[in-house]
Scaffold this motif. Structure first.
Motif, mmCIF file in Angstrom:
data_model
loop_
_atom_site.group_PDB
_atom_site.id
_atom_site.type_symbol
_atom_site.label_atom_id
_atom_site.label_comp_id
_atom_site.label_asym_id
_atom_site.label_seq_id
_atom_site.Cartn_x
_atom_site.Cartn_y
_atom_site.Cartn_z
ATOM 1 N N PRO A 57 3.510 10.878 -14.680
ATOM 2 C CA PRO A 57 2.378 10.022 -14.473
ATOM 3 C C PRO A 57 2.591 8.743 -13.660
ATOM 4 N N ALA A 58 1.364 8.374 -12.959
ATOM 5 C CA ALA A 58 1.255 7.357 -11.718
ATOM 6 C C ALA A 58 0.356 5.996 -12.451
ATOM 7 N N GLN A 59 0.605 5.150 -11.809
ATOM 8 C CA GLN A 59 -0.269 3.818 -11.905
ATOM 9 C C GLN A 59 -0.620 3.141 -10.739
ATOM 10 N N LEU A 60 -1.530 2.374 -10.667
ATOM 11 C CA LEU A 60 -1.896 1.755 -9.380
ATOM 12 C C LEU A 60 -0.843 0.361 -9.202
ATOM 13 N N PRO A 61 -0.573 0.081 -7.926
ATOM 14 C CA PRO A 61 0.274 -0.995 -7.717
ATOM 15 C C PRO A 61 -0.499 -2.363 -8.541
ATOM 16 N N PRO A 62 0.431 -3.425 -8.456
ATOM 17 C CA PRO A 62 -0.157 -4.773 -8.797
ATOM 18 C C PRO A 62 -1.157 -5.102 -7.690
ATOM 19 N N ALA A 63 -2.184 -5.774 -8.319
ATOM 20 C CA ALA A 63 -3.138 -6.283 -7.490
ATOM 21 C C ALA A 63 -2.719 -7.619 -6.915
ATOM 22 N N GLY A 64 -2.750 -7.674 -5.653
ATOM 23 C CA GLY A 64 -2.270 -8.774 -4.915
ATOM 24 C C GLY A 64 -0.793 -8.498 -4.548
ATOM 25 N N GLY A 65 -0.331 -7.632 -4.653
ATOM 26 C CA GLY A 65 0.892 -7.205 -4.459
ATOM 27 C C GLY A 65 2.212 -7.827 -5.236
ATOM 28 N N LEU A 66 3.565 -7.431 -4.978
ATOM 29 C CA LEU A 66 4.349 -8.025 -5.862
ATOM 30 C C LEU A 66 4.558 -9.482 -5.965
ATOM 31 N N HIS A 67 4.140 -10.078 -4.705
ATOM 32 C CA HIS A 67 4.394 -11.554 -4.920
ATOM 33 C C HIS A 67 3.343 -12.246 -5.500
ATOM 34 N N ALA A 68 2.464 -11.618 -5.997
ATOM 35 C CA ALA A 68 1.619 -12.184 -6.978
ATOM 36 C C ALA A 68 1.846 -12.076 -8.563
ATOM 37 N N LEU A 69 2.906 -11.376 -8.851
ATOM 38 C CA LEU A 69 3.375 -10.964 -10.140
ATOM 39 C C LEU A 69 3.929 -12.274 -10.792
ATOM 40 N N ARG A 70 3.516 -12.722 -12.083
ATOM 41 C CA ARG A 70 4.164 -13.967 -12.671
ATOM 42 C C ARG A 70 4.460 -13.496 -14.304
ATOM 43 N N PRO A 71 5.310 -13.902 -14.727
ATOM 44 C CA PRO A 71 5.429 -13.630 -16.278
ATOM 45 C C PRO A 71 4.146 -13.729 -17.128
ATOM 46 N N THR A 72 3.766 -12.708 -17.948
ATOM 47 C CA THR A 72 2.665 -12.628 -18.592
ATOM 48 C C THR A 72 2.835 -11.952 -19.809
ATOM 49 N N THR A 73 1.889 -12.066 -21.065
ATOM 50 C CA THR A 73 1.783 -11.249 -22.168
ATOM 51 C C THR A 73 0.764 -10.241 -22.234
ATOM 52 N N ARG A 74 0.009 -10.267 -20.951
ATOM 53 C CA ARG A 74 -1.050 -9.252 -20.974
ATOM 54 C C ARG A 74 -1.186 -8.688 -19.386
#
Length: 454
Positions: free
Chosen positions: A323-340
């Motif tokens: 199974p595949a999923q879409l990459p993170p919106a805004g790219g990996l540099h937009a990622l932050r710790p999150t609970t959702r």
């Protein structure tokens, strides 16, 4: 008595020559220590297999194809029997596909590509030149230079160091000796060991070579370094002398960081990332961890008996639908710790896998970066006690996290094109391939193998 296989082995290494006129390239402005290419060539009179380790972060498809063509020309190896492995140092410039280099760097990208190709050719030529009758042996030990990098914060899971987290500290060593009357041991197991150095030492450990990831010097330079994998391989080679080539094979290290790193990132009370950099002092950490891992690799090698293999070389390929999923919106540099987090399905994709048998050792290989849990489960389920899980093979495919990572919403789960259950699907298929190889009884040196898996 089972007949032995007439195995021959040769190995070579070469520095990637990067002139000062090449810089800046892909964000790097100088060289701290050189990058290298290492090649192991194996031949059983019917099949030739080549294991090539290139000190890069990752290797794109076009470069894999070019490297395999060089190996085919120089070593007469079928491209399907060539394993091209990135050491996964984070402090090396990428070789971008033609037309995809950063703006203004197309010429420098081509020069960098040519420099790596030249090193591959020189290392491969040495592997052919040194090809000779060989014996193989495998040993297991342990070394804690890695740590679980997923940590819980008040804002969700993020990257750090969790001493109580799941870690695979096992070190697998494949030793390959010449058959000139020596057996490659130090005599401690009742054999008549000698001091003859091995042809090659393959070191398999689950840790990213990211001690210097994102670090800058006080003057603002970003320096190229082979990092932990390179430091380990070089120290093993220094121990044995010029006749030995050491190849670092990165294991299931998606969530396994070096225990100490130059750059430290913390999450403040507002969920913002804060960064500190040890700068030049970080290279002391590389030396420290590299020495520690190399010392354990040498200790294992010295206690490993080599024998003439009784099974031919085998390389098996497959493509696993996952199974595949879409990459993170805004790219990996937009990622932050999150609970959702919205894991968005994107149909299915194929994950290429390779299983290679070398004597009594099997390499279970794939492009994607597995987490330690999956690597441990795969080795535990393998019918071969001498099993190495190797990632970053024949291309790069980012993270393939275990199901628990999606539950926790970790960096590896968010920064992936693979969806939940992909890792488990791939591990199951690799297990099937391993069982299909119908292993005979295997003797493995097990003196201190352990893994931490709370």
């Amino acid at each position: 008595m089972t007949a032995s296989v007439a195995l021959r082995a040769g190995a070579g290494k070469a520095v990637v020559e990067l002139p000062s006129s090449l810089f800046p390239v892909d964000g790097f402005t100088a060289v701290h220590d050189p990058l290298r290419v290492r090649v192991l060539l194996l031949d059983d009179s019917t099949t030739r297999v080549c294991v090539t380790v290139i000190e890069q972060t990752s290797i794109f498809e076009h470069q894999v194809a070019r490297t395999k063509e060089i190996l085919h020309q120089v070593c007469a190896v079928d491209p399907a029997h060539a394993l091209v492995v990135a050491s996964h140092t984070f402090s090396a410039p990428h070789i971008h596909p033609p037309g995809h280099a950063p703006e203004g760097e197309e010429v420098r990208n081509t020069r960098l590509s040519n420099a790596v190709d030249d090193a591959v050719a020189r290392a491969a030529a040495d592997a052919v030149r040194t090809l000779r009758p060989a014996r193989t042996g495998f040993g297991l030990g342990a070394c804690r230079v890695n740590v679980q990098r997923d940590v819980r914060t008040s804002h969700g899971w993020w990257l750090g160091a969790d001493d109580n987290g799941r870690t695979d500290d096992s070190v697998g060593v494949l030793r390959i000796d010449g058959t000139d009357g020596t057996d490659g041991t130090d005599g401690t197991d009742g054999t008549d060991g000698t001091d003859a150095p091995p042809i090659a030492v393959l070191v398999n450990h689950a840790v990213q070579s990211s001690v210097m990831n994102g670090s800058f010097t006080r003057s603002g330079d970003r320096e190229i370094t082979a990092d932990l994998a390179g430091a380990t391989a070089t120290r093993v080679e220094q121990h044995y002398g010029d006749g030995t080539v050491a190849l670092f094979l990165v294991g299931a290290a998606g969530d396994q960081a070096p225990y100490l790193t130059a750059v430290r990132t913390t999450v403040d009370e507002n969920g913002q990332l804060r960064r500190s950099d040890a700068q030049e002092a970080g290279h002391t950490l590389v030396d420290l961890l590299g020495e520690r891992l190399a010392t354990e690799a040498v200790r294992i090698a010295e206690h490993t008996r080599t024998t003439e293999p009784t099974t031919p070389l085998r390389v098996v390929h497959d493509n696993v639908e996952v199974p595949a999923q879409l990459p993170p919106a805004g790219g990996l540099h937009a990622l932050r710790p999150t609970t959702r987090y919205d894991f968005t399905p994107d149909g299915t994709t194929e994950a290429p896998v390779v299983v290679a048998r070398i004597g009594d050792v099997v390499l279970a290989c794939l492009q994607a970066e597995l987490n330690a849990r999956t690597g441990l489960d795969l080795k535990a389920a393998s019918p071969f006690p001498a099993t190495c899980v190797v990632t970053m093979v024949n291309g790069a495919a980012k993270y393939m996290a275990d199901a628990g990572s999606y539950d926790r919403i970790t960096y590896e789960a968010m920064n992936s094109r693979y969806a939940r259950d992909a890792a488990e699907t791939v591990a199951a298929r690799l297990g099937e391939l391993l069982r299909e190889l119908r292993p005979e009884p295997i003797a493995v040196t097990r003196d201190r193998h352990r893994s931490s898996s709370p």
